[in-house]
Write an enzyme that holds these catalytic residues in place. Structure first.
Site: not given
Length: 353
Positions: A69, A125
């Site tokens: 991400d 994350e």
């Protein structure tokens, strides 16, 4: 391989993967992985993946770990290579690291090597600690725990960054009494009640903290505020979000106590996000071999990464990736392309038998 690394990174940055929107990039990496590994060596959990070798007990195991991400952001030059810099959201944080992992997967899927390899690509994350996509991979599957050393390919400019700061967020809640701003004596201003605390917080400064020979900088700051009422109302509630970054060797309970001491009983405190610090594994034999073989610079990690989460599971881990930390979360983010090649070359030479 240089052309392929550029190709992989270009494809990765062209896939939008803002946190919570990782399915497309996870599908892409999953499809790529199936070119080199059978399905029984691939674990797909939501939008996270573990791809792994058969673990040979006579050799050490390395885990290469990267999040899929990005934060939200803008990039006007996505996928373009300009003046030796490849642009795109997440180029440094940390799709360049993902491209290196893909290159290594292709290079070593049938080639003899010194280490067993585990590749971990995971979601979420960039958000709250509790939602992080690495946690279920660690708690529900035991393959990552087989690693003798894990590398988080976070942006470090090819410097080995050991440990990491812990981080917590706390809501400091000041309460007063609502009134009309023309008659403030009828109320109690919750914002004004925070003045002494804010002065102490501003004076907190930078605390140097040495742990295992590495110097970490502890900092505590107000990052957001919220209040009730309007511009002509004496507010009866004022909340300050405080973010505390604390060094390895300090527990979460000790960090919470530091915040409570600074508040000094003047307000309510609610701890909203608690992330431990990462252990400093400077004496790991695989790590020392890598550092000495390539004469790599070593420094403390002045931020939080999932090295901390890996530490909780007893896994030695460090940060070592091709991205430029100064580019992380920037508008028009880029990665110096030579960083990408250098990181791949180091890993390739180290892994090659």
């Amino acid at each position: 391989m240089k052309e392929k690394l550029v190709e992989y990174l270009t494809e990765l940055v062209k896939i939008p993967s803002v946190i919570g929107n990782e399915k497309e990039i996870a599908d892409f990496v999953h499809s790529f992985s199936k070119r080199f590994y059978p399905e029984e060596n691939i674990i797909r959990y939501n939008n996270s993946l573990i791809v792994y070798d058969r673990i040979e007990p006579d050799r050490k195991t390395i885990a290469l770990i990267g999040h899929l991400d990005t934060v939200p952001g803008e990039n006007e030059y996505t996928g373009q290579l300009i003046d030796g810099k490849l642009y795109g959201l997440g180029a440094s944080d940390m799709k360049a690291g993902l491209a290196v992992m893909m290159g290594l997967m292709e290079a070593f899927h049938k080639k003899d090597k010194r280490f067993n390899l585990i590749y971990v690509f995971y979601e979420k994350e960039e958000g709250p600690y509790i939602d992080n996509g690495l946690e279920p991979l660690l708690s529900q599957f035991d393959i990552i725990q087989k690693a003798d050393l894990a590398f988080a390919l976070e942006p470090t400019n090819n410097t080995v960054q050991v440990g990491c700061l812990g981080t917590l967020h706390a809501s400091i809640i000041f309460e007063g009494k609502r009134a009309h701003s023309a008659r403030p004596w009828q109320g109690e201003n919750a914002i004004h009640k925070a003045a002494d605390f804010l002065k102490r917080l501003a004076d907190f400064g930078i605390h140097e903290y040495e742990f295992h020979g590495m110097k970490y900088l502890e900092v505590m700051n107000a990052t957001m505020v919220e209040f009730s009422g309007g511009r002509n109302i004496i507010p009866d509630r004022f909340v300050i979000n405080v973010n505390y970054r604390f060094a390895p060797g300090k527990s979460i309970d000790e960090a919470k106590e530091d915040v409570l001491k600074l508040v000094n009983g003047e307000a309510k405190v609610e701890f909203t996000d608690l992330c431990p610090s990462g252990s400093v594994c400077l004496y790991n034999p695989v790590l020392t071999k890598l550092i000495h073989q390539f004469d790599l610079p070593v420094e403390a990690k002045q931020a939080w990464t999932d090295v901390a989460r890996l530490s909780l599971y007893g896994i030695d881990a460090v940060n070592f990736g091709p991205g430029d930390p100064a580019q992380a979360h920037q508008k028009n983010e880029y990665v110096p392309i030579e960083n990408l090649f250098r990181n791949y070359d180091i890993f390739h030479s180290f892994i090659e038998k």
